[in-house]
Motif scaffolding. Structure first.
Motif, PDB file in Angstrom:
ATOM      1  N   LEU A 157       0.812  -1.214   0.000  1.00 49.85           N
ATOM      2  CA  LEU A 157       0.000   0.000   0.000  1.00 49.85           C
ATOM      3  C   LEU A 157       0.847   1.266   0.000  1.00 49.85           C
ATOM      4  O   LEU A 157       0.543   2.232  -0.711  1.00 49.85           O
ATOM      5  N   SER A 158       1.927   1.258   0.793  1.00 49.80           N
ATOM      6  CA  SER A 158       2.591   2.515   1.107  1.00 49.80           C
ATOM      7  C   SER A 158       4.106   2.481   1.042  1.00 49.80           C
ATOM      8  O   SER A 158       4.750   3.527   1.192  1.00 49.80           O
ATOM      9  N   PHE A 162       5.913   1.147   7.185  1.00 48.65           N
ATOM     10  CA  PHE A 162       4.496   1.161   7.522  1.00 48.65           C
ATOM     11  C   PHE A 162       4.112  -0.237   7.997  1.00 48.65           C
ATOM     12  O   PHE A 162       4.801  -1.224   7.699  1.00 48.65           O
ATOM     13  N   HIS A 277       6.977   5.805   9.403  1.00 48.25           N
ATOM     14  CA  HIS A 277       6.565   7.080   8.810  1.00 48.25           C
ATOM     15  C   HIS A 277       5.260   7.586   9.421  1.00 48.25           C
ATOM     16  O   HIS A 277       5.013   8.787   9.427  1.00 48.25           O
ATOM     17  N   GLN A 278       4.422   6.671   9.885  1.00 46.26           N
ATOM     18  CA  GLN A 278       3.136   7.029  10.493  1.00 46.26           C
ATOM     19  C   GLN A 278       2.996   6.260  11.795  1.00 46.26           C
ATOM     20  O   GLN A 278       3.197   5.044  11.833  1.00 46.26           O
TER      21      GLN A 278
END
Length: 424
Positions: A157-158, A162, A277-278
């Protein structure tokens, strides 16, 4: 942000402070710009006064029917010179502001001298790391064996850094965040706050992320920044405000997603959830009177430590040295939780006093009752805690030989009766 007046009055102290931060800037360089700037300001004011005088004289001459050509010529020259002075002031103001805004905060005398994290000084330790009758695993090994931590699906996805959490681990992360918010609001006196996660340049500048650390954050195509921490939004609530002293202290807490590019972490913690990152974080921000910020830092650090104690997670607290402390902080305590899978302590919270450094950037002040003069507030921030890293700590400290995870007692009310997270 630094006060140029203070630098003029204390050049040696400023130079020593910047040397401790390994900055090459000197008070002399800043004062040279300031002297030139103030010289232009004086000349500008004198020219404006002269223009006013000439204007009156021209009017008098015209009333008398006399020739005013000479004064008109001088007026024309003044117009050009005034414009040059204004442009020069603007350029020097911009140069000085850019330099002052790019310099880190002045450190508290208690900050130990050191090169990097190896020179941080331990000030507190709580709990004893548990003994295992099996080889403890790291969190990503536990999560993948449970079938509840999926880095491959997240990468589709990213990209890298993640993760997707499922089932019991997703529920456990949610429980941790709720537990922290309840503790900070019910017992520690923080006001729960929901803030935006997209902000303008001025908000990032106010807390010190801009201009120096732009590459560490994500920016949208329409010029919003994704917050790297809710310190940005919680602190900037007082930007441009003059607060009644009777309303202080202000204490805010928020659970948000945080976004960081991790530009300087290539090759570090490439596996697992340590450096994403998140990530989710519960933040604590305080706005206080100048004389109370040192006391507030101790209080805030205890609030963060209490989270780990309630969860039964061993930790140690260190004061950061000159080579490891953050840009905006004058003094910082890091709390490091024990991770048996790694066999070492890792940072889970950072609590900092920025004194008036951020307040000057935001123009955030307070006024005492009956006092016309205002003062800059002092701002503090601290993780209370980083939720993902707390999840890691619970997983590693409460892991069992069969691959399951015991739920800490403090979290059981938030887990719907679930006491053990078993493989799917």
């Amino acid at each position: 942000m630094h006060d140029i007046k203070w630098i003029r009055d204390n050049p040696e102290a400023f130079d020593a402070a910047m040397a401790a931060r390994k900055q090459e800037i000197t008070a002399e360089r800043l004062m040279d710009i300031d002297v030139e700037r103030r010289k232009l300001m004086t000349e500008h004011q004198e020219m404006l006064a002269r223009r006013k005088t000439i204007s009156g004289e021209i009017g008098m001459l015209r009333k008398k029917g006399e020739n005013a050509d000479e004064l008109m010529a001088e007026m024309g020259s003044l117009k050009d010179n005034i414009k040059d002075a204004e442009d020069g002031q603007a350029a020097l103001n911009e140069q000085l502001d850019l330099l002052l805004s790019s310099l880190p905060n002045i450190l508290d005398p208690e900050v130990p001298v050191g090169a990097d994290e190896e020179d941080n000084v331990e000030v507190n330790r709580w709990g004893t790391p548990g003994a295992f009758d099996f080889q403890p695993l790291e969190h990503f090994e536990i999560g993948e064996k449970l079938g509840m931590m999926d880095f491959e699906a997240a990468a589709k996805l990213s990209g890298s850094r993640f993760v997707i959490l499922r089932g019991g681990l997703a529920k456990l992360e949610r429980a941790l965040a709720q537990f922290m918010l309840d503790l900070h609001t019910n017992e520690h006196g923080y006001e729960e706050t929901i803030t935006p996660m997209l902000v303008r340049d001025e908000a990032m500048f106010g807390t010190g992320q801009l201009p120096k650390f732009a590459e560490d954050s994500f920016k949208t195509t329409n010029d919003y920044w994704l917050i790297p921490t809710s310190e940005v939004t919680l602190t900037n609530q007082v930007a441009g405000e003059i607060i009644d002293q009777a309303k202080l202290p202000l204490r805010y807490t928020a659970l948000t997603q945080c976004f960081r590019s991790e530009a300087g972490s290539a090759g570090r913690d490439t596996r697992g959830m340590i450096r994403q990152h998140q990530f989710s974080k519960v933040e604590m921000v305080s706005v206080v009177e100048a004389e109370k910020s040192d006391e507030e830092l101790s209080r805030k650090t205890r609030c963060a430590e209490t989270v780990l104690e309630r969860l039964g997670l061993p930790y140690r607290t260190v004061i950061l040295c000159t080579g490891d402390i953050g840009f905006s902080a004058c003094k910082t305590y890091d709390i490091e939780v024990w991770l048996p899978g790694q066999g070492r302590y890792r940072e889970i919270s950072s609590c900092s006093n920025t004194r008036d450094f951020q307040a000057r950037r935001m123009n955030a002040r307070y006024r005492a009752a009956g006092d016309k003069k205002t003062q800059f507030v002092h701002t503090l921030n601290g993780s209370g805690l980083a939720v993902g890293r707390c999840l890691i700590a619970v997983m590693e400290n409460y892991q069992q030989a069969d691959g399951s995870i015991r739920v800490p007692d403090a979290l059981k009310p938030y887990m719907g009766g679930l006491e053990v997270i078993n493989p799917r």
